[in-house]
Design an enzyme around this catalytic site. Sequence first.
Site, mmCIF file in Angstrom:
data_model
loop_
_atom_site.group_PDB
_atom_site.id
_atom_site.type_symbol
_atom_site.label_atom_id
_atom_site.label_comp_id
_atom_site.label_asym_id
_atom_site.label_seq_id
_atom_site.Cartn_x
_atom_site.Cartn_y
_atom_site.Cartn_z
ATOM 1 N N HIS A 138 -11.154 8.359 -0.205
ATOM 2 C CA HIS A 138 -10.185 8.909 0.747
ATOM 3 C C HIS A 138 -9.017 9.572 0.036
ATOM 4 O O HIS A 138 -8.419 10.514 0.559
ATOM 5 C CB HIS A 138 -9.675 7.805 1.669
ATOM 6 C CG HIS A 138 -8.985 6.677 0.976
ATOM 7 N ND1 HIS A 138 -9.605 5.878 0.034
ATOM 8 C CD2 HIS A 138 -7.711 6.206 1.077
ATOM 9 C CE1 HIS A 138 -8.749 4.974 -0.398
ATOM 10 N NE2 HIS A 138 -7.597 5.150 0.195
ATOM 11 N N TYR A 189 -0.799 11.461 1.995
ATOM 12 C CA TYR A 189 -1.722 11.305 0.868
ATOM 13 C C TYR A 189 -1.759 12.559 -0.009
ATOM 14 O O TYR A 189 -1.858 12.464 -1.227
ATOM 15 C CB TYR A 189 -3.130 10.997 1.387
ATOM 16 C CG TYR A 189 -3.368 9.520 1.594
ATOM 17 C CD1 TYR A 189 -3.965 8.744 0.615
ATOM 18 C CD2 TYR A 189 -2.990 8.896 2.785
ATOM 19 C CE1 TYR A 189 -4.188 7.396 0.800
ATOM 20 C CE2 TYR A 189 -3.206 7.543 2.985
ATOM 21 C CZ TYR A 189 -3.809 6.798 1.980
ATOM 22 O OH TYR A 189 -4.022 5.452 2.165
ATOM 23 N N ASP A 216 0.837 -1.198 0.000
ATOM 24 C CA ASP A 216 0.000 0.000 0.000
ATOM 25 C C ASP A 216 0.880 1.260 0.000
ATOM 26 O O ASP A 216 1.696 1.434 -0.891
ATOM 27 C CB ASP A 216 -0.947 -0.077 1.212
ATOM 28 C CG ASP A 216 -2.029 0.981 1.224
ATOM 29 O OD1 ASP A 216 -3.051 0.773 0.555
ATOM 30 O OD2 ASP A 216 -1.845 2.007 1.913
ATOM 31 N N ARG A 217 0.768 2.127 0.986
ATOM 32 C CA ARG A 217 1.590 3.343 1.008
ATOM 33 C C ARG A 217 3.071 2.989 1.011
ATOM 34 O O ARG A 217 3.888 3.638 0.361
ATOM 35 C CB ARG A 217 1.281 4.203 2.236
ATOM 36 C CG ARG A 217 -0.171 4.558 2.440
ATOM 37 C CD ARG A 217 -0.785 5.254 1.242
ATOM 38 N NE ARG A 217 -0.175 6.566 1.009
ATOM 39 C CZ ARG A 217 -0.449 7.338 -0.059
ATOM 40 N NH1 ARG A 217 -1.262 6.900 -1.000
ATOM 41 N NH2 ARG A 217 0.116 8.514 -0.185
ATOM 42 N N HIS A 267 -6.948 -7.131 0.841
ATOM 43 C CA HIS A 267 -5.921 -6.100 0.750
ATOM 44 C C HIS A 267 -4.825 -6.306 1.782
ATOM 45 O O HIS A 267 -3.641 -6.081 1.493
ATOM 46 C CB HIS A 267 -6.571 -4.731 0.945
ATOM 47 C CG HIS A 267 -5.607 -3.584 0.910
ATOM 48 N ND1 HIS A 267 -4.881 -3.240 -0.200
ATOM 49 C CD2 HIS A 267 -5.246 -2.696 1.883
ATOM 50 C CE1 HIS A 267 -4.118 -2.192 0.057
ATOM 51 N NE2 HIS A 267 -4.321 -1.844 1.321
#
Length: 292
Positions: free
Chosen positions: A152, A212, A107-108, A272
């Site tokens: 988001h 983000y 992910d990030r 995920h």
Amino acid sequence: MAPVIPGFEYRRVPVAEGVSLNTAVAGSGPAIVLLHGFPQTHLMWRHVAADLAADHTVICPDLRGYGASDKPAEVSRDVYSKRTMAADVVALARALGHDRFALAGHDRGALVAFRAGLDHPEAVTHLACLDVLPTVDMWEAMHGVTAAVGFHLYLMAQPPGLPEQLIAASPDAFFGHFLDIWASDPDAIPADVRAAYLDACREAVPSIVADYRASAGIDLEHDQADRADGDRLRMPVTVLQQDWGAALGFDAAALWSAWTSDLRHRTVGFGHFMAEEAPADITKALRDLLAR
């Protein structure tokens, strides 16, 4: 006390002026750095890290702005750029005695790993990215009502002030939402780990939003520049993803192939939070990568 990865030593490692990363380290041998995703901390790697530590030096930091790592103020747009966060990772590995290391991110953390692979090919020997697209491809894939799944991304792309205020008003509901809807096996994140994730996120709303926000600005610019210049990843790359392409209308393998000539891409059936839901599969994928 917050849960820890059993058998790992915890250190605070300075990586930049005013920034130290909370880091769990164990094992010996070739180094591999594991980077967590959202809304998690280094704890997401607890099963995979313990297995890999049998024959590798395993380094699991909380990213800048997350968990127990430092959270500098967003005084400029590069403070939470993936370029800056990738430099943190390289500095961390070097501080622990490793000029070259394998790198896996989810992910990030996968976006940080991707940027580290492009910016520091002399340091990153192998690269694994779990359940993301590169930033420029991600934004191009989001369109129409199907983009609502990524609401988001748009919320936290807004200028400083409003997103932080909205999320801080009910942080457990916001961050818990993603822990709920992205997990195909809720039992994979036990109550104490879930509580640790929510506690960490509750204390990091400004820095998480800044991370983000960077992906809607400076990170996108960096990816666009690399694509225009034809820059590609030079190390063996493994990508594991859910079948987001079927829902959003893109060919994930084709998008990733544009960034590397040494790619193994696989669409997976678990959720995920794959390092927690299917740790044996993820560990095998990483060991296969390391053998290339």
